[in-house]
Design a protein around this motif. Structure first.
Motif: not given
Length: 263
Positions: A210-231
């Motif tokens: 997971l760490a080795a592929n982190w930046n590939r998975i957690f892209t700026p687009k993914y993180l922007a979408a994540l900030r717009d929701v709530v767990p």
């Protein structure tokens, strides 16, 4: 275990739940006909704003009558208890420090019928308290007939408390936003499935992978979408997953098991 494989980015949560319902034969989407006919206990979820602050709200209904409920600010994720009553198309919801005066919002599909929970798409009005009046707007997110009168949202997934279940989702959420793969891995149930499209996915087998592929998975687009929701107050999908946002992540009682990547 069957795994969600849909490409979900670009859909709002309500549309996503409806899409999943079609594919999986679920009963978690907003079914207006069922709502109109049902006199059973149900819960209805909203998201929106009070003033400029993002909030979520859940109301328990007995038919179309309001039972208990709560709302929460995205910033704090702490439930604030509500009691309320309905008069025609108007709702009055009270908390310890203020009152919501709301009315149903439609999109024209009610065909001239009075708006209610069964044919509206949201709520609008004001919050009044402490000498302040703030505008309020809520969008309807979904409705569930399961566990509505038990106070146990994730009862189809686990016997633990909702707070305990959400603690893992929140741990993953905040670690992802901080860019901390080691901390995030604590809340992942490996192998983690990462869906890249409706037909392409890969499996992440360990924390180091997971760490080795982190930046590939957690892209700026993914993180922007994540900030717009709530767990918090997440919808339950197929009786085995809690879904974050429009399918950004799917949680079981063991942690996050599926991500839908966004490039």
């Amino acid at each position: 275990m069957n795994t969600p494989r849909l490409r979900l980015h670009g859909l709002n949560r309500r549309r996503t739940i409806a899409t999943l319902a079609v594919v999986f034969g679920l009963s978690t989407s907003v079914n207006h006909a069922a709502i109109a006919q049902s006199e059973s206990t149900s819960s209805v979820d909203y998201s929106g704003t009070v003033g400029e602050a993002k909030v979520g709200m859940t109301l328990v209904l007995h038919g179309n009558a309001i039972g208990k409920g709560h709302y929460f600010y995205y910033r704090y994720l702490k439930d604030i208890a509500l009691t309320g009553q309905r008069s025609g198309s108007d709702l009055t919801l009270r908390e310890a420090n203020g009152t919501f005066n709301l009315h149903f919002v439609g999109n024209g599909s009610n065909g001239g019928q009075p708006l209610d929970f069964s044919n509206s798409v949201g709520l609008a009005g004001s919050w009044n308290g402490g000498g302040k009046t703030l505008p309020v707007s809520f969008n309807l997110e979904g409705m569930s007939f399961a566990n509505a009168n038990t106070g146990h949202r994730y009862g189809m997934i686990t016997n633990e408390t909702d707070d305990a279940f959400e603690a893992r989702a929140q741990g993953f959420y905040f670690a992802a936003l901080k860019g901390d793969p080691k901390q995030a891995a604590r809340f992942v149930h490996f192998p983690l499935r990462v869906n890249w499209s409706a037909t392409h996915h890969e499996m992440i087998d360990s924390a180091s992978q997971l760490a080795a592929n982190w930046n590939r998975i957690f892209t700026p687009k993914y993180l922007a979408a994540l900030r717009d929701v709530v767990p918090h107050d997440m919808p339950v999908i197929k009786s085995q997953y809690a879904m974050l946002g429009a399918g950004l992540a799917f949680f079981t009682d063991k942690g996050v098991e599926v991500l839908n990547a966004q490039r």
